[in-house]
Design a protein around this motif. Structure first.
Motif, PDB file in Angstrom:
ATOM      1  N   VAL A   8       0.856  -1.174   0.000  1.00 37.66           N
ATOM      2  CA  VAL A   8       0.000   0.000   0.000  1.00 37.66           C
ATOM      3  C   VAL A   8       0.895   1.227   0.000  1.00 37.66           C
ATOM      4  N   CYS A   9       0.626   2.167  -0.891  1.00 39.64           N
ATOM      5  CA  CYS A   9       1.356   3.428  -0.881  1.00 39.64           C
ATOM      6  C   CYS A   9       0.942   4.167   0.390  1.00 39.64           C
ATOM      7  N   LEU A  10       1.896   4.479   1.241  1.00 40.80           N
ATOM      8  CA  LEU A  10       1.595   5.109   2.519  1.00 40.80           C
ATOM      9  C   LEU A  10       1.340   6.606   2.384  1.00 40.80           C
ATOM     10  N   PRO A  27      10.601   0.367  -6.265  1.00 40.56           N
ATOM     11  CA  PRO A  27       9.369   0.556  -7.035  1.00 40.56           C
ATOM     12  C   PRO A  27       8.592   1.769  -6.535  1.00 40.56           C
ATOM     13  N   LYS A  28       7.862   2.386  -7.447  1.00 42.70           N
ATOM     14  CA  LYS A  28       7.083   3.579  -7.113  1.00 42.70           C
ATOM     15  C   LYS A  28       5.599   3.291  -7.256  1.00 42.70           C
ATOM     16  N   CYS A  29       4.814   4.076  -6.542  1.00 46.15           N
ATOM     17  CA  CYS A  29       3.360   3.971  -6.617  1.00 46.15           C
ATOM     18  C   CYS A  29       2.908   4.321  -8.029  1.00 46.15           C
ATOM     19  N   THR A  34       5.242   7.983  -5.429  1.00 49.92           N
ATOM     20  CA  THR A  34       6.040   7.878  -4.207  1.00 49.92           C
ATOM     21  C   THR A  34       6.741   6.527  -4.162  1.00 49.92           C
ATOM     22  N   LYS A  35       8.002   6.517  -3.716  1.00 52.18           N
ATOM     23  CA  LYS A  35       8.711   5.243  -3.559  1.00 52.18           C
ATOM     24  C   LYS A  35       8.024   4.426  -2.473  1.00 52.18           C
ATOM     25  N   ARG A  42       7.196   6.615   7.708  1.00 55.05           N
ATOM     26  CA  ARG A  42       6.016   7.377   7.271  1.00 55.05           C
ATOM     27  C   ARG A  42       5.042   7.529   8.428  1.00 55.05           C
ATOM     28  N   ALA A  43       4.433   8.699   8.534  1.00 56.04           N
ATOM     29  CA  ALA A  43       3.379   8.937   9.523  1.00 56.04           C
ATOM     30  C   ALA A  43       2.054   8.477   8.916  1.00 56.04           C
TER      31      ALA A  43
END
Length: 148
Positions: A8-10, A27-29, A34-35, A42-43
């Motif tokens: 999941v992209c955070l 890998p990126k989203c 975003t990486k 990450r928050a």
């Protein structure tokens, strides 16, 4: 055929698939760019935590903390150092229990800082108290299973 991992992209919450053997290549989203596994902490908010904990194939270590907590603030640089060291093998995130008090109830957090390791949709292990980076790294390595 290479196995894929779900991440999941955070940042935006999109579920992405990446070849397991290419996670280290950054890998990126597919939606926001975003990486996905860059070794940064990450928050999260409550909804993102739920989605990532339920979906991610890589180990996800979450630090439950609050800004008024001295040990939490002391551990923050150690947690960031562990995130760098674990790199693409695991992802580290944090959630502010003061801003999101419902997570303390949901995950039965009795004291902070508290670390919970999630993988493949379930809680794998937890650790209480401020820890140095080496202990955080060892905890993740000991309790996680790498994806196929």
């Amino acid at each position: 055929m290479t196995a894929n991992v779900k991440l999941v992209c955070l940042e935006c919450g999109t579920t992405n698939r990446a070849p397991a053997d290419r996670v280290g290549a950054g890998p990126k989203c597919g939606t926001c760019g975003t990486k996905l596994a860059d070794g940064k902490v990450r928050a999260l908010d409550a909804a993102m935590l739920d989605k990532a904990a339920r979906t991610d194939d890589l180990p996800l270590l979450v630090d439950f903390w609050a800004p008024w907590c001295g040990p939490c603030r002391m551990m923050a640089p150690q947690f960031a150092q562990a995130a760098q060291a674990l790199g693409p093998k695991a992802r580290l995130a944090k959630i502010d229990t003061q801003d999101h008090p419902q997570v303390s109830t949901k995950y039965n957090i009795r004291g902070i800082p508290a670390l919970i390791l999630f993988q493949n949709g379930r809680e794998v292990a937890r650790l209480a108290g401020a820890r140095p980076a080496a202990e955080i790294e060892a905890f993740v390595r000991q309790h996680s299973r790498q994806p196929a």
